[in-house]
Each structure stands twice: as structure tokens, then as C-alpha cells.
Design an enzyme around this catalytic site. Sequence first.
Site, short mmCIF file in Angstrom:
data_model
loop_
_atom_site.label_atom_id
_atom_site.label_comp_id
_atom_site.label_asym_id
_atom_site.label_seq_id
_atom_site.Cartn_x
_atom_site.Cartn_y
_atom_site.Cartn_z
N PRO A 1 0.79 -1.23 0.00
CA PRO A 1 0.00 0.00 0.00
C PRO A 1 0.82 1.28 0.00
O PRO A 1 1.81 1.40 0.72
CB PRO A 1 -0.83 -0.10 1.28
CG PRO A 1 -0.14 -1.09 2.12
CD PRO A 1 0.51 -2.06 1.18
N HIS B 1 3.27 -4.17 9.47
CA HIS B 1 3.09 -3.99 10.92
C HIS B 1 1.72 -4.43 11.41
O HIS B 1 1.42 -4.32 12.60
CB HIS B 1 3.32 -2.51 11.27
CG HIS B 1 4.47 -1.89 10.55
ND1 HIS B 1 5.76 -2.35 10.71
CD2 HIS B 1 4.54 -0.89 9.63
CE1 HIS B 1 6.57 -1.62 9.94
NE2 HIS B 1 5.86 -0.75 9.27
N ASP C 1 0.67 -15.46 7.30
CA ASP C 1 0.18 -16.82 7.03
C ASP C 1 0.35 -17.19 5.55
O ASP C 1 0.64 -18.35 5.23
CB ASP C 1 -1.31 -16.93 7.41
CG ASP C 1 -1.53 -16.89 8.91
OD1 ASP C 1 -0.53 -16.98 9.66
OD2 ASP C 1 -2.69 -16.75 9.34
N GLU D 1 12.06 -9.54 2.85
CA GLU D 1 11.31 -8.35 3.29
C GLU D 1 12.21 -7.12 3.08
O GLU D 1 13.35 -7.10 3.53
CB GLU D 1 10.96 -8.53 4.77
CG GLU D 1 10.26 -7.33 5.38
CD GLU D 1 10.03 -7.52 6.89
OE1 GLU D 1 10.20 -8.64 7.42
OE2 GLU D 1 9.68 -6.52 7.54
N ILE E 1 12.46 0.57 2.53
CA ILE E 1 13.28 1.66 2.00
C ILE E 1 13.90 2.44 3.16
O ILE E 1 15.10 2.75 3.17
CB ILE E 1 12.42 2.58 1.11
CG1 ILE E 1 11.92 1.78 -0.10
CG2 ILE E 1 13.19 3.82 0.69
CD1 ILE E 1 10.78 2.46 -0.86
N SER E 2 13.07 2.78 4.13
CA SER E 2 13.55 3.52 5.30
C SER E 2 14.00 2.53 6.37
O SER E 2 13.63 1.35 6.34
CB SER E 2 12.42 4.40 5.85
OG SER E 2 11.33 3.60 6.29
N ARG F 1 12.42 4.87 13.34
CA ARG F 1 11.18 5.63 13.19
C ARG F 1 10.22 5.32 14.35
O ARG F 1 10.64 4.83 15.37
CB ARG F 1 10.57 5.32 11.82
CG ARG F 1 11.52 5.70 10.68
CD ARG F 1 10.93 5.46 9.32
NE ARG F 1 9.75 6.30 9.10
CZ ARG F 1 8.89 6.14 8.11
NH1 ARG F 1 9.05 5.15 7.24
NH2 ARG F 1 7.86 6.95 7.97
N ARG G 1 6.35 1.02 13.93
CA ARG G 1 7.00 0.44 12.75
C ARG G 1 8.08 -0.58 13.12
O ARG G 1 8.70 -1.19 12.26
CB ARG G 1 7.62 1.54 11.89
CG ARG G 1 6.63 2.49 11.30
CD ARG G 1 7.28 3.47 10.34
NE ARG G 1 6.48 4.67 10.21
CZ ARG G 1 5.45 4.81 9.37
NH1 ARG G 1 5.12 3.84 8.56
NH2 ARG G 1 4.75 5.94 9.33
O1 CA2 Z 1 10.31 2.07 4.51
C1 CA2 Z 1 9.50 1.39 3.87
O2 CA2 Z 1 9.76 0.90 2.77
C2 CA2 Z 1 8.08 1.17 4.41
O3 CA2 Z 1 7.70 -0.16 4.11
C3 CA2 Z 1 7.20 2.16 3.70
C4 CA2 Z 1 5.76 2.17 4.21
C5 CA2 Z 1 5.73 2.29 5.75
O4 CA2 Z 1 4.39 2.18 6.21
C6 CA2 Z 1 6.59 1.25 6.41
O5 CA2 Z 1 6.56 1.46 7.81
C7 CA2 Z 1 8.02 1.34 5.92
C8 CA2 Z 1 4.98 3.35 3.63
C9 CA2 Z 1 4.96 3.40 2.14
C10 CA2 Z 1 4.31 4.68 1.72
O6 CA2 Z 1 5.14 5.30 0.79
C11 CA2 Z 1 4.91 6.62 0.50
C12 CA2 Z 1 5.71 7.17 -0.46
C13 CA2 Z 1 5.55 8.49 -0.78
C14 CA2 Z 1 4.59 9.25 -0.14
C15 CA2 Z 1 3.79 8.70 0.82
C16 CA2 Z 1 3.94 7.36 1.14
#
Ligand code: CA2
Length: 150
Positions: free
Chosen positions: A10, A85, A92, A103, A106-107, A112, A116
Site C-alpha cells: 500500500p 506492521h 500466514d 522483506e 526503504i527507510s 522511526r 514500525r
Molecule cells: O520504509 C519502507 O519501505 C516502508 O515499508 C514504507 C511504508 C511504511 O508504512 C513502512 O513502515 C516502511 C509506507 C509506504 C508509503 O510510501 C509513501 C511514499 C511516498 C509518499 C507517501 C507514502
Amino acid sequence: MPTVLILNGPNLNLLGTRRPEVYGSTTLAEVEALCREEAERLGLEAVCRQSNHEGQLVDWIHEAGVEHKAGRCVGVVFNAGAYTHTSVALHDAIEGADVPVVEVHISNVHRREEFRHHSYLSPVARGIVVGFGVYGYVLAIHGLHQATRP
Ligand code: CA2
């Protein structure tokens, strides 16, 4: 050519359009192009999918399991976004499909918010790549390639 499934969850369709301070300025289309190039260098075909819907992600994991069992797919590079999360269903699905999943985040989720820090996917993942920006997808493809070589 064996495939590797690049699965994004998402809101990752928004990559490169907002929050560059957290997620960088590379778009999802560019990430997917990077994955295709890197996979091809390793003799793999990257199949790229993104969905904002949990059930769709579950279905794709199941399909990857079938492909893996048939020897056509080496595994899945999976950034499940916020479902990481929250989702017992994805936990499952990975366990049930019996397909290697890396898995990716990116961050660095551990630097954070506390919500998370927990992942439902990590206990069933083959490996985890966190905090290297979009280069994490490339690292994950290499990891899967190495881990699944005969
Ligand atoms: O760091 C990651 O890749 C995450 O999976 C990104 C998810 C976040 O909920 C996870 O905790 C860490 C969020 C993806 C949303 O990406 C956006 C990109 C641009 C603008 C807004 C959201």
C-alpha cells in the site's frame, strides 16, 4: 528464464511524488526498471506488481508459491508497506506458500515510530533488507539469487 516477483504494498505507488526526505525521489516505475535490469544481469526475469489491497497481495504470494514449487520462480522481494506492521494474513500467506521472501523497507523502520518496529513478516522471511533506500530492492534480488542457487 526463472522469475523473481517484486511485490510492493500500500501507498508505494506514491514513491517519488511525496515525502522524499523519508523515501527518496525515485518513482515506483523507476524502482521496477532498476529491478528488471538487475535481475536480467543475474539471468532472472523480474515480474513487478503493486497493490493497495491486502487480499490481492495474499493471492500473488500464493501464486508465487505455485511458481516456486514448479521451479519457475526463485522467490519474492516484498515491501509490504504498512501491512508489514498489521497483517497476520500476509504472515500466514508466506508461511503457507512456502516461497522464499525477502522483506524490504526503504527507510530504516527501527529509527522511526515504535509502531514500525514490529513486523509480522520478519519471522517467516528468508531475509530482511532495511534502510538502504531503493537500493535495498537490488540487494534483496542478489540475496535471493545467492540463497536459492543450486
Ligand atoms: O520504509 C519502507 O519501505 C516502508 O515499508 C514504507 C511504508 C511504511 O508504512 C513502512 O513502515 C516502511 C509506507 C509506504 C508509503 O510510501 C509513501 C511514499 C511516498 C509518499 C507517501 C507514502
